[in-house]
Structure formats: C-alpha cells, structure tokens
Design an enzyme around this catalytic site. Structure first.
Site, PDB file in Angstrom:
ATOM      1  N   GLY A  63       0.132   4.743  11.184  1.00 23.04           N
ATOM      2  CA  GLY A  63       1.281   5.632  10.971  1.00 23.04           C
ATOM      3  C   GLY A  63       0.788   6.932  10.371  1.00 23.04           C
ATOM      4  O   GLY A  63       1.147   7.300   9.262  1.00 23.04           O
TER       5      GLY A  63
ATOM      6  N   SER B  28       0.618  10.291  11.713  1.00 26.12           N
ATOM      7  CA  SER B  28       0.864  11.585  12.357  1.00 26.12           C
ATOM      8  C   SER B  28       1.864  12.479  11.637  1.00 26.12           C
ATOM      9  O   SER B  28       1.955  13.668  11.932  1.00 26.12           O
ATOM     10  CB  SER B  28       1.332  11.364  13.798  1.00 26.12           C
ATOM     11  OG  SER B  28       2.439  10.483  13.822  1.00 26.12           O
TER      12      SER B  28
ATOM     13  N   TYR C 174       3.976  10.820   4.827  1.00 27.83           N
ATOM     14  CA  TYR C 174       3.004  10.254   3.889  1.00 27.83           C
ATOM     15  C   TYR C 174       1.721   9.784   4.571  1.00 27.83           C
ATOM     16  O   TYR C 174       0.640   9.867   3.991  1.00 27.83           O
ATOM     17  CB  TYR C 174       3.631   9.093   3.114  1.00 27.83           C
ATOM     18  CG  TYR C 174       4.466   9.539   1.938  1.00 27.83           C
ATOM     19  CD1 TYR C 174       3.919  10.363   0.961  1.00 27.83           C
ATOM     20  CD2 TYR C 174       5.789   9.139   1.795  1.00 27.83           C
ATOM     21  CE1 TYR C 174       4.668  10.779  -0.130  1.00 27.83           C
ATOM     22  CE2 TYR C 174       6.550   9.550   0.698  1.00 27.83           C
ATOM     23  CZ  TYR C 174       5.982  10.363  -0.257  1.00 27.83           C
ATOM     24  OH  TYR C 174       6.714  10.783  -1.331  1.00 27.83           O
TER      25      TYR C 174
ATOM     26  N   ASP D  50       1.606   1.890  20.665  1.00 24.77           N
ATOM     27  CA  ASP D  50       2.466   1.026  19.852  1.00 24.77           C
ATOM     28  C   ASP D  50       1.621   0.209  18.880  1.00 24.77           C
ATOM     29  O   ASP D  50       0.969  -0.758  19.277  1.00 24.77           O
ATOM     30  CB  ASP D  50       3.262   0.111  20.782  1.00 24.77           C
ATOM     31  CG  ASP D  50       4.181  -0.839  20.022  1.00 24.77           C
ATOM     32  OD1 ASP D  50       4.274  -0.730  18.781  1.00 24.77           O
ATOM     33  OD2 ASP D  50       4.813  -1.694  20.686  1.00 24.77           O
TER      34      ASP D  50
ATOM     35  N   ALA E  54       6.862   3.866  10.265  1.00 22.51           N
ATOM     36  CA  ALA E  54       8.326   3.932  10.214  1.00 22.51           C
ATOM     37  C   ALA E  54       8.813   3.896  11.651  1.00 22.51           C
ATOM     38  O   ALA E  54       8.518   4.799  12.428  1.00 22.51           O
ATOM     39  CB  ALA E  54       8.787   5.208   9.526  1.00 22.51           C
TER      40      ALA E  54
ATOM     41  N   TYR F 258       9.774   2.362  -1.126  1.00 23.10           N
ATOM     42  CA  TYR F 258      10.669   3.205  -1.918  1.00 23.10           C
ATOM     43  C   TYR F 258      11.697   2.306  -2.601  1.00 23.10           C
ATOM     44  O   TYR F 258      12.086   1.273  -2.055  1.00 23.10           O
ATOM     45  CB  TYR F 258      11.369   4.237  -1.015  1.00 23.10           C
ATOM     46  CG  TYR F 258      12.290   5.179  -1.760  1.00 23.10           C
ATOM     47  CD1 TYR F 258      11.771   6.068  -2.695  1.00 23.10           C
ATOM     48  CD2 TYR F 258      13.654   5.160  -1.543  1.00 23.10           C
ATOM     49  CE1 TYR F 258      12.605   6.930  -3.398  1.00 23.10           C
ATOM     50  CE2 TYR F 258      14.500   6.017  -2.235  1.00 23.10           C
ATOM     51  CZ  TYR F 258      13.969   6.897  -3.169  1.00 23.10           C
ATOM     52  OH  TYR F 258      14.791   7.739  -3.872  1.00 23.10           O
TER      53      TYR F 258
ATOM     54  N   TYR G 208      20.099   0.869   0.037  1.00 22.24           N
ATOM     55  CA  TYR G 208      18.639   0.853   0.109  1.00 22.24           C
ATOM     56  C   TYR G 208      18.062  -0.391  -0.574  1.00 22.24           C
ATOM     57  O   TYR G 208      17.784  -1.387   0.078  1.00 22.24           O
ATOM     58  CB  TYR G 208      18.042   2.151  -0.476  1.00 22.24           C
ATOM     59  CG  TYR G 208      16.700   2.452   0.158  1.00 22.24           C
ATOM     60  CD1 TYR G 208      16.585   3.363   1.197  1.00 22.24           C
ATOM     61  CD2 TYR G 208      15.553   1.770  -0.237  1.00 22.24           C
ATOM     62  CE1 TYR G 208      15.369   3.601   1.829  1.00 22.24           C
ATOM     63  CE2 TYR G 208      14.337   1.999   0.380  1.00 22.24           C
ATOM     64  CZ  TYR G 208      14.255   2.910   1.399  1.00 22.24           C
ATOM     65  OH  TYR G 208      13.054   3.112   2.025  1.00 22.24           O
TER      66      TYR G 208
ATOM     67  N   LYS H 101      11.741  -4.645   2.285  1.00 25.42           N
ATOM     68  CA  LYS H 101      10.753  -4.236   1.277  1.00 25.42           C
ATOM     69  C   LYS H 101      10.335  -5.417   0.397  1.00 25.42           C
ATOM     70  O   LYS H 101       9.204  -5.468  -0.094  1.00 25.42           O
ATOM     71  CB  LYS H 101      11.293  -3.089   0.427  1.00 25.42           C
ATOM     72  CG  LYS H 101      11.593  -1.807   1.206  1.00 25.42           C
ATOM     73  CD  LYS H 101      10.424  -1.329   2.048  1.00 25.42           C
ATOM     74  CE  LYS H 101      10.729  -0.015   2.748  1.00 25.42           C
ATOM     75  NZ  LYS H 101       9.656   0.384   3.664  1.00 25.42           N
TER      76      LYS H 101
END
Length: 398
Positions: free
Chosen positions: A52, A54, A57, A115, A144, A229, A239, A248
């Site tokens: 991840g 590109s 974070y 992928d 994400a 987060y 969240y 999470k």
C-alpha cells in the site's frame, strides 16, 4: 501521447482524474521534507517492503525509509495506468515521481502494481525480493481497499462503514452540497461485520508475513507494522465501536500472533501503529469525519502540533523505529503517533467548536476550505507552483 491541459473532473466529491505535475510536486515536497532532516538512526531498516505504497501514509513511509536512511524499498499497490486520453490514478503518478527522484539520488526502488490480496502478487513480490534485494527487515502494511477477494475461498468481501448494535446520528458535511447536515446510519448486520473484518482486519497481513517467512525472505530482527486509527469519542460509534473498529480489533489480534512468531523465529516484532487523522480518499468517505478533519487543524495549528502524513512518518522512524531502543508502546502494545491529536486540550477545543458549525458559517468557523484543498491536492490539483493552464504529459511510466 500529445500533451494535454488537465482540468479537474469530479464525480460528486471524488476526483476522477489526476494531474501528473501536481502529483510530482507533492512527492518532491515530501522528499525535500526528509532529506537532511532525519537524525542518524540506530537499527535503521535497509530493505523495506511497503504494502500500500502509492499514497498517504504508505507513500510517506516509503519516502522516510528511502531518503531518511538510504533503504532499498519495494512498493506494492493497485493503481490505474494512463490509457489513451485518460489520465492515470494519482498513485500511479506519485510512483512515477518516486522512481524518478530515487534514480536521480542513487536509491534502489522497485514497484509492483496489482491486487495485493492475491497470491499472484505475493509471488511476484517474493521473486523481486529474492532477485533484487536482501532479506527484508521492515514490512509496512498500509492497505486501504473497499473490497477483497480471499485467495483461499475466491469469495469477494465488501466493507461497510456502519455502527454496530444501534443506529448512530451525528452531524457531518455533505461534501457535494457543502451543507452541514444530520446523518443517521443504521447498524450493520453480522454478515456486514464479518465482511468488513475480512477486508480491513489482519487476515491479509498474516498471509503476507507467513509467505515471507516461508520463503525465508525476512532478515534477523525483522519488524512489521500495520497502520490503524482510534480517534476521539465523537467518532467512536462509526469508527472505534463500528464495523471498522471490529476490523481494527482483528488487526490487533494479528499483531499479537505475528509478534509471537517473529520473536521466536527471528527475534523480530509486530506492532500496530495508531496514526493521526489526515485527509485521505478513504477518510473523506466516512460520515462525521470530514467535519472532524475541518476542525482538528484549528486546534492543532494553534498549539504548533499539526502533522501531515510525512511529519507523522518522520516521527515514526526517528522516535520509534530507529533509536536503537525498544519503542514505547501503550498498554495494548501499540505505537501511538496520535498522541498530539488526542491531547485533552486539543480534543476539548474540537468538541467546543463542533456544535457551532452551520452551513452558513462553515468556512468561517472551520477549515473546510483547507480540507477541500488538501483533498484535491491528493489528486495533484490546487498544488502550489503548478500552472494548470499549461499542457502536460500524461502517459508516464516508471
């Protein structure tokens, strides 16, 4: 391809094209923000895999590792290349800029576009590490995605942003109309919760680390981090306590499992890093969060605490990963880069401003204009120093 004048095109709030020059300027600014600013590190990583890599974070992590410590980096991501007169996605242009700057500065960089949930991309990553790099000493998991196809079952899971147990009502900014409205979200059912955990939990992180261990591609003392987060109480129903929060929690379980395995086999570690809220394509889609992200900078800038993705990742490497000491963890064994955001005085000011915001005073009471600018900047638009009347090359590759 002939040069094109690129004007921002949107579908609703989301930009459906990207500006290569704006993306390049963003990456250049981040690289400049790292060069010569990082303290000499102990235990600094030399071979880094960022899953991840590109945008956001993940990209900031890759830049901090490469220009802060001279690390070789391999980035994995899923981005759209340019096609005909259509621009590529912003992450594609970010990666083009990353490779160009890395080559200029003599840094090794390799990237794999596909992928990351698939076995095929995991195999391609293993081959690249084996042929072009030394064993990996740091793996950063920063994916994400709204959906994931499980390579073992072939089933595609889609995540949802919903509360769990009961409906949730609060205020948010309707991004298309720029109105402050009340929004009610109905609770997720069991299948939606399970699907969200399958997409955003720790399962794929586990699969990546198990593959790297099996292929003997991790070096002694290898460490891995997944980003997460928590946020303030005002966002908890959607969240922390919602479907994302369930995912999470699974990420946290994965960290515990991987810590045991890495510690036993390599003297390594696995942690979850809880980062600050920043403007991303994903965060803008979460109800309530755009209003929060329009108020948070007011409280943080006033106290000289504001950080974007790059500042957060500089601090991650300088204060947690490269000190030669075990990093400071909270009671749940997490790194807490959200410590400044979650300061009681910062949160008290956000809470005080929250009920004051109306559609009429949105731009006076909040920093919604800054939120909009930052969001468009993710796609290379409204970036300082770019002349958007000038034609630019769109068919760029790394």
């Amino acid at each position: 391809m002939p040069l094109q004048i690129i004007k921002r095109r949107s579908r609703g709030f989301i930009c459906v094209n990207a500006h290569p020059e704006g993306c390049r300027r963003n990456v250049e600014r981040w690289v400049s923000g790292v060069k010569g600013t990082m303290p000499a590190g102990q235990n600094a990583p030399k071979n880094v895999l960022v899953i991840g890599a590109s945008t956001g974070y993940g990209l900031a992590s890759r830049i901090a590792a490469a220009w802060g410590y001279g690390a070789k980096t391999l980035g994995v991501f899923f981005e759209r290349p340019p096609e005909g007169d259509k621009t590529a996605s912003a992450g594609h242009y970010n990666t083009v800029a990353f490779h160009s700057l890395a080559k200029k500065d003599g840094l090794f960089a390799a990237s794999i576009n596909g992928d990351a949930f698939s076995d095929e991309i995991k195999r391609a990553t293993a081959e690249t590490i084996r042929k072009q790099m030394s064993p990996i000493d740091l793996v950063i998991y920063s994916l994400a995605s709204p959906k994931r196809t499980d390579p073992r079952t072939g089933k595609t899971h889609s995540s949802v942003l919903k509360p769990v147990g009961q409906a949730f009502t609060n205020r948010t900014i309707e991004l298309d109309s720029e109105k402050v409205v009340s929004v009610t979200l109905q609770p997720a059912n069991d299948e939606e919760i399970a699907d969200t955990v399958a997409v955003m939990g720790g399962d794929d992180w586990r699969l990546w680390m198990e593959m790297l261990l099996e292929e003997k591609l991790l070096g002694p003392g290898a460490r891995t981090l997944a980003y997460s987060y928590i946020g303030p109480e005002i966002t908890w129903p959607i969240y922390r306590d919602g479907t994302i929060g369930q995912a999470k929690k699974d990420l946290q379980r994965a960290a515990k499992d991987l810590e045991g395995i890495l510690s036993d086999q390599l003297g390594g570690h696995a942690w979850v890093s809880v980062n600050k809220a920043v403007v991303t394509q994903a965060s803008a889609a979460i109800p309530v969060v755009p209003l929060y992200l329009s108020l948070l900078p007011i409280a943080m800038k006033k106290r000289n605490l504001e950080e974007g993705p790059l500042e957060q990742m500089r601090r991650l490497f300088a204060d947690f990963l490269c000190t030669g000491q075990a990093p400071k963890l909270d009671e749940a064994r997490r790194l807490r880069l959200d410590d400044r955001e979650m300061r009681p005085d910062v949160q008290a000011e956000v809470a005080a401003l929250w009920p004051q915001v109306t559609t009429e005073n949105l731009r006076q009471v909040s920093e919604f204009g800054g939120f909009q600018r930052e969001f468009r900047g993710l796609f290379g638009f409204e970036v300082e120093g770019v002349d958007y009347e000038q034609p630019t090359e769109t068919d760029l590759r790394w």
